[in-house]
Write an enzyme that holds these catalytic residues in place. Structure first.
Site, PDB file in Angstrom:
ATOM      1  N   ASN A 189       0.808  -1.227   0.000  1.00  0.00           N
ATOM      2  CA  ASN A 189       0.000   0.000   0.000  1.00  0.00           C
ATOM      3  C   ASN A 189       0.838   1.273   0.000  1.00  0.00           C
ATOM      4  O   ASN A 189       0.294   2.367   0.126  1.00  0.00           O
ATOM      5  CB  ASN A 189      -0.961  -0.003   1.203  1.00  0.00           C
ATOM      6  CG  ASN A 189      -0.235   0.159   2.526  1.00  0.00           C
ATOM      7  OD1 ASN A 189       0.994   0.211   2.575  1.00  0.00           O
ATOM      8  ND2 ASN A 189      -0.990   0.229   3.600  1.00  0.00           N
ATOM      9  N   LYS A 190       2.148   1.180  -0.170  1.00  0.00           N
ATOM     10  CA  LYS A 190       2.990   2.375  -0.138  1.00  0.00           C
ATOM     11  C   LYS A 190       2.958   3.086  -1.502  1.00  0.00           C
ATOM     12  O   LYS A 190       2.317   2.605  -2.428  1.00  0.00           O
ATOM     13  CB  LYS A 190       4.411   1.995   0.299  1.00  0.00           C
ATOM     14  CG  LYS A 190       4.458   1.420   1.734  1.00  0.00           C
ATOM     15  CD  LYS A 190       4.145   2.441   2.803  1.00  0.00           C
ATOM     16  CE  LYS A 190       3.829   1.989   4.205  1.00  0.00           C
ATOM     17  NZ  LYS A 190       4.537   0.938   4.846  1.00  0.00           N
TER      18      LYS A 190
END
Ligand SMILES: *Cc1c(COP(=O)(O)O)cnc(C)c1O
Length: 389
Positions: A189-190
Site C-alpha cells: 500500500n505504499k
C-alpha cells in the site's frame, strides 16, 4: 443507489504492463533472486535521489529489514536507547528491540502529527544513541530541529521514510538529508510497491558496507558477484551472523517501473488530496497539514480528524463510511496502547496526550492512484453523508 456500487477498497496498488513484462523477463531469464534487476533498481533509485556520488541505495526485502540493518550497522545494542514517535507502525520501534536496545517513545506535534523535537530533546539520557523520526503520512518531520538536536548531543539519526517517497524538506528530497540513513518501504500500500521490499539509503560508506554484508548472511560479497565473476570463484567468507534480507529480482522488476511512474503517481495523489481539502472545507473535520512553502508531500495517507463539533465519534464515523461502501483505516493505534509496548515500558496514555487525542478522532480515507474521479467523488459524498447523519 450507492449500495449498488462495489466496495471501494482503502488501498490498491497500480501495476502496469511494463511491470508485468519486466517480472516475466526475470522469470524467463533464469535469474529470479538478487541479481541484475535488483542492482538496476538500486542504481535507478540513487539516480532518482539526484545521483550524488557516495550516496548508496541498498535494496532489501522490507523497510523493517532496512531499519534493522541501519541500526545494526550503527552499533546499536543492549544498554542503548533509541527515541522514536509513539504515533507509528510497530516496525519503526521493534527493530531496536531485535538488537536488545530500549525504545523511548515520545509524543507528536498535534498540528503535523510528526514527532515533536522538544519531546525528543526532553527524552535524551546518557544512554540515548539514536533518533528515528517518521515522516508521517508523507509530510517531512521537522528535520532541521531533529538534526540539530542530534548534532548537539552526538546522536545518530535514521529516518523511517516508509511514507516519504517522494517527500521534500526545504527543497531536498528525503533520502538526501544529512542523517545517517533513510529507509523507504515498497509494501503493497505504499506510494510505489514491489509487493514486499525496501531501500536503505546512506552516505556513510562503512554503514553501507556493513549493511550489504549483513543483508545476506554475513557473506563478504554478494551472490551476484560470486556467480557472475569472470574468474571461476567459489570461495567466500562469513564474517558475521548476518540476516536474509536481500530483495529478489522478481520484486525489483516491479520496482524499476514503479519508480519511473513515481512523479506521475505523486501528481495524482496531490490532485486527490486537493479535491478532498476543497470538499471538506465546510465540514467539522480537521484536514491534514500541508507541506510548508514549496515542499512536496508524498500523500501516502490522507488522515482527517473529527473536529470538536462533529456530531458523532470516530467509531460511528467509520461504521457509516463502511456502510456506504468506503474502505477506511486508522494510522495508527499508537504504540503506547499496544500490550507489548505498554507493558514492556509501563506506558500510560496520559504521557502522550497529542497522539492519544489524534488517534481517538482520526480516520484515513482512500487515497491512491487507481481511484477514478468518480471514486474520489464517492468518498467526498460519503464523508458528507456520514457527518450529516
Ligand atoms: C510500512 C511501514 C513500515 C514497514 O515497512 P515494510 O516494508 O512493510 O517492512 C515501517 N514504518 C512505517 C511508518 C510504515 O508505514
Amino acid at each position: 443507489m450507492s449500495q449498488a456500487l462495489p466496495f471501494l477498497p482503502f488501498a490498491l496498488p497500480e501495476i502496469g504492463d511494463e511491470e508485468i513484462a519486466e517480472v516475466v523477463d526475470a522469470l524467463k531469464s533464469g535469474w529470479v533472486t538478487t541479481g541484475p534487476k535488483a542492482r538496476r533498481f538500486e542504481q535507478d533509485f540513487a539516480a532518482f535521489l539526484g545521483g550524488e556520488p557516495g550516496l548508496e541505495a541498498i535494496a532489501v526485502n522490507s523497510a523493517t529489514a532496512g531499519l534493522h540493518l541501519a541500526l545494526e550497522a550503527l552499533g546499536i545494542g543492549p544498554g542503548d536507547e533509541v527515541i522514536t514517535t509513539t504515533h507509528t507502525f510497530t516496525a519503526t520501534a521493534e527493530v531496536a528491540r531485535y538488537l536488545g536496545a530500549d525504545v523511548v517513545l515520545v509524543d507528536i506535534d498535534p498540528a503535523t502529527l510528526n514527532i515533536d523535537p522538544a519531546q525528543v530533546e526532553a527524552a535524551i539520557t546518557p544512554r540515548t544513541r539514536c533518533i528515528v523520526p517518521v515522516h508521517y503520512a508523507g509530510l517531512a518531520a521537522d528535520m532541521d530541529a531533529i538534526l540539530s538536536i542530534a548534532r548537539r548531543h552526538g546522536l545518530k539519526v535514521v529516518e523511517d521514510a516508509a511514507h516519504a517517497l517522494p517527500t521534500t524538506h526545504r527543497g531536498a528530497l528525503v533520502g538526501t538529508l544529512p542523517s545517517d540513513a533513510t529507509v523507504f518501504s515498497f509494501y503493497a500500500n505504499k506510494t510505489i510497491t514491489t509487493g514486499e521490499g525496501g531501500m536503505l539509503v546512506t552516505r556513510d560508506a562503512a554503514l553501507a558496507q556493513r549493511a550489504k554484508v549483513m543483508r545476506l548472511h554475513g557473506i563478504n560479497r554478494d551472490a551476484f558477484d560470486r556467480f557472475t565473476a569472470k574468474v571461476p570463484s567459489w570461495y567466500y567468507e562469513i564474517v558475521a551472523p548476518g540476516f536474509k534480507y536481500n530483495l529478489t529480482d522478481i520484486a525489483a522488476a516491479l520496482g524499476i517501473h514503479q519508480l519511473k511512474r513515481l512523479r506521475g503517481f505523486q501528481a495524482r495523489r496531490e490532485q486527490i488530496a486537493q479535491a478532498y481539502d476543497a470538499a471538506f472545507a465546510g465540514l467539522p473535520l480537521i484536514v491534514p497539514p500541508r507541506a510548508k512553502g514549496d515542499d512536496q508531500h508524498a500523500w501516502h495517507l490522507y488522515v482527517v480528524r473529527l473536529a470538536d463539533d462533529a456530531p458523532l465519534d470516530r467509531d460511528a464515523f467509520i461504521e457509516r463510511l463502511f456502510a456506504l461502501g468506503i474502505g477506511v483505516s486508522v494510522h495508527y493505534i499508537p504504540l503506547h496502547l499496544h500490550p507489548y509496548w505498554r507493558e514492556r515500558y509501563g506506558l500510560d496514555a496520559a504521557r502522550f496526550p497529542h497522539s492519544q487525542r489524534a488517534y481517538e478522532r482520526m480516520v484515513s480515507l482512500p487515497l491512491y492512484t487507481k481511484m477514478s474521479d468518480a471514486d474520489v467523488q464517492r468518498v467526498i459524498d460519503a464523508v458528507g453523508q456520514a457527518l450529516r447523519g
